[in-house]
Design an enzyme around this catalytic site. Sequence first.
Site, PDB file in Angstrom:
ATOM      1  N   GLU A   1       0.679  -0.710  -0.444  1.00 52.47           N
ATOM      2  CA  GLU A   1      -0.163   0.527  -0.122  1.00 52.47           C
ATOM      3  C   GLU A   1       1.043   1.222   0.086  1.00 52.47           C
ATOM      4  O   GLU A   1       0.756   2.408  -0.820  1.00 52.47           O
ATOM      5  CB  GLU A   1      -0.796   0.239   1.261  1.00 52.47           C
TER       6      GLU A   1
ATOM      7  N   HIS B   1     -12.189  -4.698   8.866  1.00 61.62           N
ATOM      8  CA  HIS B   1     -12.435  -5.303   7.538  1.00 61.62           C
ATOM      9  C   HIS B   1     -13.448  -4.276   7.046  1.00 61.62           C
ATOM     10  O   HIS B   1     -14.251  -4.332   6.027  1.00 61.62           O
ATOM     11  CB  HIS B   1     -12.783  -5.565   6.969  1.00 61.62           C
TER      12      HIS B   1
END
Lengths: 325, 354
Positions: free
Chosen positions: A60, A129
């Site tokens: 990321e 999540h």
Amino acid sequence: MAQLSYRDAVARGIAQEMRRDERVVVVGEDIAGAGGVFKTTVGLLDEFGPKRVLDTPISEQAILGAAMGAAMTGLRPVAEIMFSDFFAVCWDIVVNQIAKTRYMTDGQVSLPLVIKTGNGGGLRFGAQHSQSIENWAMAVPGLKVVTPSTAEDVVGLMAAAIRDEDPVIFCEHKGLYASKGEVPDGEIVDSLGTAKIRRPGRDATILALGMMVPRALAAAEDLATRGIDAEVIDVRSLVPLDTRTILGSVARTGRLFTVEENPQLLGWGAEIASIVADEAFWDLDGPVQRITTPHIPLPSADSLEDLVMPSAESVASTVEKALQS
Amino acid sequence: MKLPLSEHRYGEHGVVLPPERSDANDALDVDLDRRRQLYRSMREMRTFEKRAYDLFMKQLVKGTSHLSLGMEAIAAGFGAAMREDDYTFATYRGHAHTLARGVPMTPVLAELLGRANGLMGGKGGSMHLTSVEHGMMGSYAIIGAHLTIANGAAWSAQYRGSGQVAVCFFGDGTTNIGAFHEALNYAAVYRLPVVFVCENNLYMEYTSIHDITAVPHPAADRAPAYGLESIVIDGNDADEVHLAAVTALDRARSGQGPSLVEALTYRHGGHSRADPGKYRPSEEVEAWKAYDPLTVYRERLVRLGVSEDELDAIDASVLALVDAATEGAIAGELPSPESAFTDVWADGGWSWRN
């Protein structure tokens, strides 16, 4: 006019801009060949090819750093952070680098980039999540933050975000990907920094964002059957924030409720409550009330997640109780 | 590529001594005009950094700063090899890299002093020197981040077919942060035109890099993991650096992908203003100060026939430049209060609401 799913609207918005501007490129994990784990970039690789649509490693920081370096040298990247929770592993690039570089360089560097991300709960994915991270981003000067709630807004706000000269955090609500809405044909370009009144009403203003918008609308319909006429505003953009629309509504209704999916402390509604207290105190007929997820991580079990997230029922009952007291 | 570390003598307990002085590199293929340029460039960096230090002592420079004293050959050697439109990405220890791109001294020094005529109007400071018009794309103060950003500039150059290369400088300590590894893999996968330059000055901040790294060469020993050649050079030899730079830049420009160059060097001072550097064995410090890149290079130029008078004249003209920059920086106005509220956004302002 056609029915379009929220997830297909993401790809449509990006494709619309890629067709008109070859500087627009898309990067992220599994976004090219697979069309995204949430299928929000389906068709882009086929239409625009591997030079403009790139699958990346699970890196990321490298993804967002690449987007930043490309944006400062002439491209207009759209980078995906698959789940917004993953911002935690690349927050340096967002907060220290992307948000501050224009300011620190006295305007020498422009960063026209979009970071799109799957945000929010309701899908039983558990605490890592499911987070709503808009308020993380909202707290940092230099980042624009939008969260559309309809397919049409997805297309128009994505186009506006891509055309904007500043970095935009584009929060797609995972719980809305399957939802469908009417989307006009042809080019759609919306404006950042604008809220929308989804349902006009006289008795109370309900502010909502993302998946909380349909829940607030359902609550308003329920309240209507009990004689309460609630106005529902889709905030859409936290930075810039359309305070004019919000304050105008509060001036008409005299009551304000925020419906926030984020945990309670320092949610976006707290900032709006503060603004309203400062600037519209005498318009209020009662206290501002925030309806949020309690200050806990989101649990995974469906029964527990449903229990803690704001629902149409909890919104309706909170508003009704407040207005009757 | 030659591996001069194999020639190094090691002291006990991680002490690393410089190579023996030798005239072997006199024969390197660098023409004399380029060598004069390299000498002048290093002298500019040295004189500028000493002045920055003096202005600290006079409390005219506030906050912190990280000087490149002793490390000038790397910035100069690469700077002279880069194309005008190539991109530089540096760390908070970036004064020398900024000067290497031809950024005038006055705005750089004025930025350190927090003046309106500073390179960024006083809004960035010592650790964030940036001059986009000179290809100086920024100095970054969070370890590791700018390797990923340099990749982005390289990607953009590749996409546009511009032939530009991004050169990214960082310290040995950077090799132990995740972003370093993400960036190297990413650059290798996409064969990006980027050159990563590890300035290995043997200490991450206050701790020996040797003591906290699993391999002897913090950068070069990691290179094979990303399919890259292990390259270790003498970072105190401007010619050796320059030729390594030319090779790596050519490779990137011709589409052969990234390079990772580990340049061994030493900082004469501590990590930052606050650090006297007492953790380093005096034997080591003295040996490296004797292996000063400017001394090494001046002696080479004299051996190659450049007169002491000419070199003295370069030194004098550089000193005059630094004196003028000092005057210009000190004479600079303080930034206007309004400037604190500009350029948060592209519209020039800071408003977050209507």
